[in-house]
Design a protein around this motif. Structure first.
Motif, PDB file in Angstrom:
ATOM      1  N   GLU A 135       0.825  -1.210   0.000  1.00  0.00           N
ATOM      2  CA  GLU A 135       0.000   0.000   0.000  1.00  0.00           C
ATOM      3  C   GLU A 135       0.861   1.263   0.000  1.00  0.00           C
ATOM      4  OE1 GLU A 135      -2.589  -0.275   3.342  1.00  0.00           O
ATOM      5  OE2 GLU A 135      -3.656  -2.047   2.585  1.00  0.00           O
ATOM      6  N   LYS A 136       2.106   1.140   0.468  1.00  0.00           N
ATOM      7  CA  LYS A 136       3.030   2.283   0.503  1.00  0.00           C
ATOM      8  C   LYS A 136       3.933   2.321  -0.729  1.00  0.00           C
ATOM      9  CE  LYS A 136       3.284   1.745   5.547  1.00  0.00           C
ATOM     10  NZ  LYS A 136       4.207   1.472   6.699  1.00  0.00           N
ATOM     11  N   GLY A 137       3.755   1.361  -1.622  1.00  0.00           N
ATOM     12  CA  GLY A 137       4.642   1.244  -2.769  1.00  0.00           C
ATOM     13  C   GLY A 137       4.359   2.239  -3.880  1.00  0.00           C
ATOM     14  N   THR A 138       5.357   2.406  -4.742  1.00  0.00           N
ATOM     15  CA  THR A 138       5.268   3.305  -5.887  1.00  0.00           C
ATOM     16  C   THR A 138       5.052   2.499  -7.158  1.00  0.00           C
ATOM     17  OG1 THR A 138       6.815   4.812  -4.805  1.00  0.00           O
ATOM     18  CG2 THR A 138       6.436   5.137  -7.174  1.00  0.00           C
ATOM     19  N   LYS A 139       4.012   2.823  -7.880  1.00  0.00           N
ATOM     20  CA  LYS A 139       3.703   2.126  -9.121  1.00  0.00           C
ATOM     21  C   LYS A 139       4.753   2.456 -10.184  1.00  0.00           C
ATOM     22  CE  LYS A 139       0.082   1.620 -12.644  1.00  0.00           C
ATOM     23  NZ  LYS A 139      -0.003   0.150 -12.560  1.00  0.00           N
ATOM     24  N   ASP A 182      18.905  -1.698  -2.513  1.00  0.00           N
ATOM     25  CA  ASP A 182      19.005  -1.379  -1.093  1.00  0.00           C
ATOM     26  C   ASP A 182      17.736  -1.832  -0.383  1.00  0.00           C
ATOM     27  OD1 ASP A 182      21.456  -0.170  -1.495  1.00  0.00           O
ATOM     28  OD2 ASP A 182      20.561   1.801  -1.880  1.00  0.00           O
ATOM     29  N   ASN A 183      17.909  -2.254   0.870  1.00  0.00           N
ATOM     30  CA  ASN A 183      16.776  -2.805   1.607  1.00  0.00           C
ATOM     31  C   ASN A 183      16.103  -1.751   2.499  1.00  0.00           C
ATOM     32  OD1 ASN A 183      15.064  -4.944   2.258  1.00  0.00           O
ATOM     33  ND2 ASN A 183      16.245  -5.496   4.065  1.00  0.00           N
ATOM     34  N   ASP A 184      15.998  -0.496   1.997  1.00  0.00           N
ATOM     35  CA  ASP A 184      15.311   0.523   2.780  1.00  0.00           C
ATOM     36  C   ASP A 184      13.799   0.296   2.687  1.00  0.00           C
ATOM     37  OD1 ASP A 184      14.152   2.603   0.606  1.00  0.00           O
ATOM     38  OD2 ASP A 184      16.094   1.824  -0.061  1.00  0.00           O
ATOM     39  N   GLU A 185      13.056   0.961   3.540  1.00  0.00           N
ATOM     40  CA  GLU A 185      11.616   0.712   3.664  1.00  0.00           C
ATOM     41  C   GLU A 185      10.866   1.008   2.367  1.00  0.00           C
ATOM     42  OE1 GLU A 185       8.130  -0.490   5.742  1.00  0.00           O
ATOM     43  OE2 GLU A 185      10.277  -0.751   6.117  1.00  0.00           O
ATOM     44  N   GLN A 186      11.198   2.108   1.692  1.00  0.00           N
ATOM     45  CA  GLN A 186      10.482   2.455   0.471  1.00  0.00           C
ATOM     46  C   GLN A 186      10.756   1.467  -0.645  1.00  0.00           C
ATOM     47  OE1 GLN A 186       8.101   4.960   0.159  1.00  0.00           O
ATOM     48  NE2 GLN A 186       7.705   3.745  -1.686  1.00  0.00           N
ATOM     49  N   THR A 187      12.011   1.023  -0.751  1.00  0.00           N
ATOM     50  CA  THR A 187      12.340   0.033  -1.782  1.00  0.00           C
ATOM     51  C   THR A 187      11.586  -1.265  -1.543  1.00  0.00           C
ATOM     52  OG1 THR A 187      14.548   0.974  -2.155  1.00  0.00           O
ATOM     53  CG2 THR A 187      14.210  -1.328  -2.803  1.00  0.00           C
ATOM     54  N   ARG A 188      11.514  -1.683  -0.285  1.00  0.00           N
ATOM     55  CA  ARG A 188      10.780  -2.906   0.041  1.00  0.00           C
ATOM     56  C   ARG A 188       9.305  -2.748  -0.306  1.00  0.00           C
ATOM     57  NH1 ARG A 188      10.557  -3.416   5.241  1.00  0.00           N
ATOM     58  NH2 ARG A 188      10.380  -5.666   5.469  1.00  0.00           N
ATOM     59  N   ALA A 189       8.756  -1.566  -0.039  1.00  0.00           N
ATOM     60  CA  ALA A 189       7.359  -1.304  -0.378  1.00  0.00           C
ATOM     61  C   ALA A 189       7.144  -1.324  -1.887  1.00  0.00           C
ATOM     62  CB  ALA A 189       6.921   0.038   0.209  1.00  0.00           C
ATOM     63  N   ASP A 190       8.095  -0.770  -2.627  1.00  0.00           N
ATOM     64  CA  ASP A 190       7.977  -0.736  -4.089  1.00  0.00           C
ATOM     65  C   ASP A 190       8.065  -2.143  -4.687  1.00  0.00           C
ATOM     66  OD1 ASP A 190       7.781   1.990  -3.884  1.00  0.00           O
ATOM     67  OD2 ASP A 190       9.862   2.393  -4.449  1.00  0.00           O
ATOM     68  N   ILE A 191       8.926  -2.967  -4.105  1.00  0.00           N
ATOM     69  CA  ILE A 191       9.040  -4.359  -4.564  1.00  0.00           C
ATOM     70  C   ILE A 191       7.752  -5.113  -4.242  1.00  0.00           C
ATOM     71  CG2 ILE A 191      10.238  -6.557  -4.187  1.00  0.00           C
ATOM     72  CD1 ILE A 191      12.813  -4.920  -3.744  1.00  0.00           C
TER      73      ILE A 191
END
Length: 339
Positions: A188-192, A226-235
């Motif tokens: 839900e926090k990810g970037t399309k 990188d395993n930051d929170e935003q990258t994980r959300a985007d994946i």
């Protein structure tokens, strides 16, 4: 007719009482999530032992909730398969034994038929025929449903089921067990559009599924970034989008082949909000309708087993004194229910 339903196929103990005239009278469910969390997945022996502890107390609780006694029960339905054989044997043995003691018929129920019929517990129940997408941790299949028991498998997973792929990918990303719902929440926090995952087996005809390669693609993407929170959300977003798109594409093919305007989605993954929205939009475009059970009946539960068992008991089915447990049991081997 009042039916007691018992579900013990995996890691949830479900007991319910269904009245043919009044509907669902009681529903008890115990989840073993905390028991298996330390192991990152279901441990069959622990699951079986916990079903032994919980099934009888849940039956007593359901009877109390419905203000009934054993004398009021007209039949017992229990999950006979598919599932973990030890877990199945617990529910099957208890169900068959109680039926003998209470002098009522017992009927073994197919776990996936229970899921398939779970939307019938709702006020807005689908009419036959329809296409059913059954998506859970152990199964992904597309079924042509002409009536209860008359099923034709249009496609199924050749490796990992959709729910299994969700959980395994979540584990690769360091999420707790069970990871599927946590991955969806993270998405839900990810970037399309930041990551684009493949839509497996959509570039060829047919309605079979394969999610193992998608899980590997996710693992490679995790390692390369990188395993930051935003990258994980985007994946997580890209993974979920790929699964939802793949399921939707196959549903469109099934509807086109059958000519039906009704689609049922059931099983644990049917609770996924993104999947529901996409399929609702798809059915609206074709002038059709999608049906699914309420969230609490998407996962394993006794209510769906009680309802499915009632349909088969009404048609005259009942088991002998043997205890039936089938860890593997193709749904298209079931006999149609007499109207």
């Amino acid at each position: 007719m009042i039916i007691l339903g018992i579900e013990t196929s995996c890691d949830e103990t479900g007991v319910a009482i269904f009245d043919e005239e009044k509907g669902l009278l009681a529903h008890q469910l115990y989840s073993q999530i905390k028991l298996h969390a330390d192991y990152g997945g279901v441990v069959p022996e622990l699951a079986s032992r916990d079903h032994v502890k919980k099934t009888i107390p849940l039956i007593k609780a359901a009877l109390a909730d419905a203000n009934l006694t054993s004398d009021d029960i007209d039949g017992i339905a229990y999950t006979a398969g598919p599932g973990l054989v030890g877990a199945l044997l617990v529910g099957a043995t208890i169900g068959r034994s109680l039926a003998y003691a209470w002098d009522v018929p017992a009927v073994p129920v197919h776990h996936m038929e229970g899921h398939l019929l779970a939307p019938m517990l709702e006020d807005n129940a689908p009419a036959f025929p329809f296409v059913a997408l059954l998506v859970s941790g152990g199964h992904t299949m597309m079924v042509d449903v002409k009536k209860i028991g008359e099923y034709r498998i249009l496609g199924e997973s050749v490796d990992d089921a959709a729910g299994e792929a969700f959980d395994k990918t979540a584990k690769l990303m360091g999420l707790d067990y069970p990871g599927g719902p946590l991955l969806s929440k993270l998405a839900e926090k990810g970037t399309k559009g930041r990551f684009v995952f493949p839509r497996p087996m959509t570039n060829r005809p047919g309605m079979d599924f394969s999610f193992s390669g998608l899980k590997t693609f996710a693992a490679n993407t995790v390692r390369a970034n990188d395993n930051d929170e935003q990258t994980r959300a985007d994946i997580a977003y890209a993974f979920q989008e790929a699964v939802v798109d793949t399921l939707t594409i196959k549903c469109k093919r099934a509807l086109k082949e059958t000519g039906y305007k009704r689609l049922v989605i059931a099983g644990g993954v049917s609770a996924n909000t993104s999947l529901r929205k996409e399929l609702e939009a798809t059915m609206k475009k074709v002038g059709g309708e999608v049906f699914y059970p309420r969230t609490e009946f998407c996962t394993d539960n006794g209510a769906m087993i009680a309802y499915a068992g009632m349909q088969r008991l009404k048609s005259g089915e009942k088991s002998d004194l043997s205890v039936t447990a089938k860890p593997r049991w193709p749904i298209d081997q079931l006999e149609p229910v007499n109207s």
